[in-house]
Write an enzyme that holds these catalytic residues in place. Structure first.
Site, PDB file in Angstrom:
ATOM      1  CD  GLU A  54      -0.746   6.105 -37.202  1.00 15.85           C
ATOM      2  OE1 GLU A  54       0.010   6.317 -38.170  1.00 15.85           O
ATOM      3  OE2 GLU A  54      -1.714   5.319 -37.256  1.00 15.85           O
ATOM      4  CG  ASN A  58       7.305   9.921 -42.388  1.00 16.39           C
ATOM      5  OD1 ASN A  58       7.321   8.712 -42.462  1.00 16.39           O
ATOM      6  ND2 ASN A  58       6.189  10.619 -42.531  1.00 16.39           N
ATOM      7  CG  HIS A  72     -11.563  21.056 -36.198  1.00 15.84           C
ATOM      8  ND1 HIS A  72     -12.361  21.731 -37.103  1.00 15.84           N
ATOM      9  CD2 HIS A  72     -12.411  20.461 -35.326  1.00 15.84           C
ATOM     10  CE1 HIS A  72     -13.626  21.528 -36.789  1.00 15.84           C
ATOM     11  NE2 HIS A  72     -13.691  20.766 -35.717  1.00 15.84           N
ATOM     12  CD  GLU A 119     -14.979  22.441 -32.535  1.00 15.33           C
ATOM     13  OE1 GLU A 119     -15.925  23.244 -32.415  1.00 15.33           O
ATOM     14  OE2 GLU A 119     -14.994  21.485 -33.336  1.00 15.33           O
TER      15      GLU A 119
END
Length: 125
Positions: A54, A58, A72, A119
């Site tokens: 997601e 803003n 990560h 990663e």
């Protein structure tokens, strides 16, 4: 239970979408815009995977302080050597291939436009 999604906040939605789509072939699965509350949510998935990333945008927000608590996210890929070479050729910010102590190289990191580290690892079998 199962994992549903991971949320990261981004300062430039279009730059982040371009990065994840180009670097990893993410596809936009859905988008929810809330202009009255000044934010948008964009959900991305990898082909064949239901887990979502997601991107929260803003409106009019400057860069975020990532702090020192974030580590990560990880994405597995079959041929990480080829993907690593493609990422370097595309000009993305990538590390050299790495391995845990005493093991051959099996992962590397790539950084997105907001400084989040991803990663890239070999799949676990």
């Amino acid at each position: 239970m199962k994992m549903a999604h991971t949320c990261i906040r981004v300062k430039d939605l279009e730059a982040s979408l371009a990065f994840y789509q180009k670097a990893f072939k993410f596809e936009e699965s859905r988008r929810r815009d809330f202009p009255e509350h000044k934010f948008s949510l964009v959900y991305l998935t990898l082909p064949g995977d239901l887990y979502e990333l997601e991107l929260t945008y803003n409106y009019d927000h400057e860069a975020y302080d990532l702090g020192d608590g974030y580590g990560h996210i990880a994405i597995s890929a079959e041929d990480i050597e080829t993907l690593h070479a493609e990422h370097k050729k595309a000009g993305f910010n990538v590390t050299d291939m790495k391995g845990l102590p005493g093991t051959p190289p099996s992962y590397y990191f790539i950084t997105d436009p907001d400084g989040y580290k991803i990663e890239v690892i070999r799949p676990k079998y």
